[in-house]
Design a protein around this motif. Sequence first.
Motif, PDB file in Angstrom:
ATOM      1  N   TYR A   1       0.870  -1.166   0.000  1.00 47.19           N
ATOM      2  CA  TYR A   1       0.000   0.000   0.000  1.00 47.19           C
ATOM      3  C   TYR A   1       0.911   1.221   0.000  1.00 47.19           C
ATOM      4  O   TYR A   1       1.966   1.205   0.610  1.00 47.19           O
ATOM      5  CB  TYR A   1      -0.888   0.039   1.245  1.00 47.19           C
ATOM      6  N   ALA A   2       0.494   2.283  -0.645  1.00 47.23           N
ATOM      7  CA  ALA A   2       1.277   3.512  -0.679  1.00 47.23           C
ATOM      8  C   ALA A   2       0.495   4.590   0.075  1.00 47.23           C
ATOM      9  O   ALA A   2       0.215   5.645  -0.460  1.00 47.23           O
ATOM     10  CB  ALA A   2       1.556   3.933  -2.113  1.00 47.23           C
ATOM     11  N   VAL A   3       0.125   4.281   1.296  1.00 45.71           N
ATOM     12  CA  VAL A   3      -0.644   5.209   2.102  1.00 45.71           C
ATOM     13  C   VAL A   3       0.298   6.301   2.591  1.00 45.71           C
ATOM     14  O   VAL A   3       1.277   6.028   3.285  1.00 45.71           O
ATOM     15  CB  VAL A   3      -1.320   4.479   3.280  1.00 45.71           C
ATOM     16  N   ALA A   4       0.011   7.517   2.233  1.00 44.49           N
ATOM     17  CA  ALA A   4       0.917   8.648   2.501  1.00 44.49           C
ATOM     18  C   ALA A   4       1.291   8.756   3.977  1.00 44.49           C
ATOM     19  O   ALA A   4       2.443   9.017   4.312  1.00 44.49           O
ATOM     20  CB  ALA A   4       0.293   9.951   2.016  1.00 44.49           C
ATOM     21  N   GLU A   5       0.323   8.545   4.877  1.00 43.68           N
ATOM     22  CA  GLU A   5       0.614   8.679   6.308  1.00 43.68           C
ATOM     23  C   GLU A   5       1.654   7.664   6.781  1.00 43.68           C
ATOM     24  O   GLU A   5       2.311   7.873   7.785  1.00 43.68           O
ATOM     25  CB  GLU A   5      -0.646   8.485   7.163  1.00 43.68           C
ATOM     26  N   GLU A   6       1.765   6.547   6.094  1.00 43.93           N
ATOM     27  CA  GLU A   6       2.683   5.500   6.523  1.00 43.93           C
ATOM     28  C   GLU A   6       4.072   5.633   5.901  1.00 43.93           C
ATOM     29  O   GLU A   6       4.992   4.944   6.315  1.00 43.93           O
ATOM     30  CB  GLU A   6       2.104   4.127   6.183  1.00 43.93           C
TER      31      GLU A   6
ATOM     32  N   HIS B   1     -10.753   1.312  -2.138  1.00 39.40           N
ATOM     33  CA  HIS B   1     -10.155   1.208  -3.463  1.00 39.40           C
ATOM     34  C   HIS B   1      -8.770   1.852  -3.478  1.00 39.40           C
ATOM     35  O   HIS B   1      -8.519   2.819  -2.752  1.00 39.40           O
ATOM     36  CB  HIS B   1     -11.045   1.883  -4.505  1.00 39.40           C
ATOM     37  N   PHE B   2      -7.897   1.302  -4.318  1.00 37.83           N
ATOM     38  CA  PHE B   2      -6.528   1.788  -4.442  1.00 37.83           C
ATOM     39  C   PHE B   2      -6.159   1.869  -5.914  1.00 37.83           C
ATOM     40  O   PHE B   2      -6.612   1.048  -6.716  1.00 37.83           O
ATOM     41  CB  PHE B   2      -5.550   0.854  -3.715  1.00 37.83           C
ATOM     42  N   SER B   3      -5.324   2.836  -6.230  1.00 39.59           N
ATOM     43  CA  SER B   3      -4.804   2.931  -7.594  1.00 39.59           C
ATOM     44  C   SER B   3      -3.813   1.788  -7.803  1.00 39.59           C
ATOM     45  O   SER B   3      -3.443   1.093  -6.857  1.00 39.59           O
ATOM     46  CB  SER B   3      -4.118   4.285  -7.799  1.00 39.59           C
ATOM     47  N   GLY B   4      -3.361   1.637  -9.039  1.00 40.04           N
ATOM     48  CA  GLY B   4      -2.405   0.575  -9.342  1.00 40.04           C
ATOM     49  C   GLY B   4      -1.122   0.669  -8.553  1.00 40.04           C
ATOM     50  O   GLY B   4      -0.499  -0.348  -8.244  1.00 40.04           O
ATOM     51  N   ASP B   5      -0.725   1.888  -8.163  1.00 31.38           N
ATOM     52  CA  ASP B   5       0.499   2.033  -7.381  1.00 31.38           C
ATOM     53  C   ASP B   5       0.231   2.059  -5.876  1.00 31.38           C
ATOM     54  O   ASP B   5       1.126   2.368  -5.094  1.00 31.38           O
ATOM     55  CB  ASP B   5       1.308   3.253  -7.829  1.00 31.38           C
ATOM     56  N   GLY B   6      -0.993   1.728  -5.479  1.00 27.67           N
ATOM     57  CA  GLY B   6      -1.285   1.548  -4.063  1.00 27.67           C
ATOM     58  C   GLY B   6      -1.819   2.758  -3.329  1.00 27.67           C
ATOM     59  O   GLY B   6      -2.053   2.691  -2.125  1.00 27.67           O
ATOM     60  N   GLU B   7      -2.040   3.871  -4.014  1.00 23.52           N
ATOM     61  CA  GLU B   7      -2.585   5.061  -3.354  1.00 23.52           C
ATOM     62  C   GLU B   7      -4.089   4.882  -3.132  1.00 23.52           C
ATOM     63  O   GLU B   7      -4.803   4.413  -4.017  1.00 23.52           O
ATOM     64  CB  GLU B   7      -2.337   6.320  -4.192  1.00 23.52           C
ATOM     65  N   ALA B   8      -4.556   5.271  -1.954  1.00 27.25           N
ATOM     66  CA  ALA B   8      -5.983   5.194  -1.657  1.00 27.25           C
ATOM     67  C   ALA B   8      -6.747   6.142  -2.573  1.00 27.25           C
ATOM     68  O   ALA B   8      -6.333   7.276  -2.805  1.00 27.25           O
ATOM     69  CB  ALA B   8      -6.224   5.550  -0.202  1.00 27.25           C
ATOM     70  N   VAL B   9      -7.850   5.650  -3.121  1.00 28.75           N
ATOM     71  CA  VAL B   9      -8.763   6.468  -3.912  1.00 28.75           C
ATOM     72  C   VAL B   9     -10.143   6.365  -3.272  1.00 28.75           C
ATOM     73  O   VAL B   9     -10.320   5.680  -2.263  1.00 28.75           O
ATOM     74  CB  VAL B   9      -8.777   6.050  -5.404  1.00 28.75           C
ATOM     75  N   GLU B  10     -11.113   7.039  -3.827  1.00 30.04           N
ATOM     76  CA  GLU B  10     -12.438   7.147  -3.216  1.00 30.04           C
ATOM     77  C   GLU B  10     -13.025   5.770  -2.855  1.00 30.04           C
ATOM     78  O   GLU B  10     -13.158   4.902  -3.709  1.00 30.04           O
ATOM     79  CB  GLU B  10     -13.379   7.868  -4.185  1.00 30.04           C
TER      80      GLU B  10
END
Length: 173
Positions: free
Chosen positions: A28-33, A132-141
């Motif tokens: 996951y590419a969650v910005a906070e992490e 939902h997540f984009s292909g690079d792991g960013e959270a989306v709506e």
Amino acid sequence: MPQKVPSFAELLSSATRSAVHLEMRDTYAVAEEAEELRLWRSGSWTLDDGRKALGEWLDLVAETVARGVVVRRARIVSEPVTDYIRYEHALTPLNLEAGEEVRWLPRRRAAGIWLPHADFWLIDDRVVRFNHFSGDGEAVEPEMSEDPHIAATCFFAFAQVWERGIPHGEYPV
């Protein structure tokens, strides 16, 4: 018209019996992490660092569990596991301290289980929040559903994953 997606605090505060979470991504590419993950990779990370980073989430889970709600999380992972999964595994004792139950299922042992299109939270077996997540792991709506068929399908999928899953303390990474 799209349904309003409540915050996690609103979602968990609405639970009266159960809140289950199924995770199926290997990264996951969650910005906070991002900073926490960099610190963990450097070898200077401690559980106290994780506690600071996840404090609000851990408090929310502890409050939810204190009300009598069972909170369970299952993670389907590829093996060998990614660095991100090793990082999540290192953080999981904090989830356990807060009252979550956590199991891991190697992806190869998930054969034959119908799995939904995205990670989800299922609240009281009736409300589903798909993350939902984009292909690079960013959270989306995210997306919500109260469709009984969708909720039942997610319940069944989670139950099968949970049954096959390995309790956190028994799953080495």
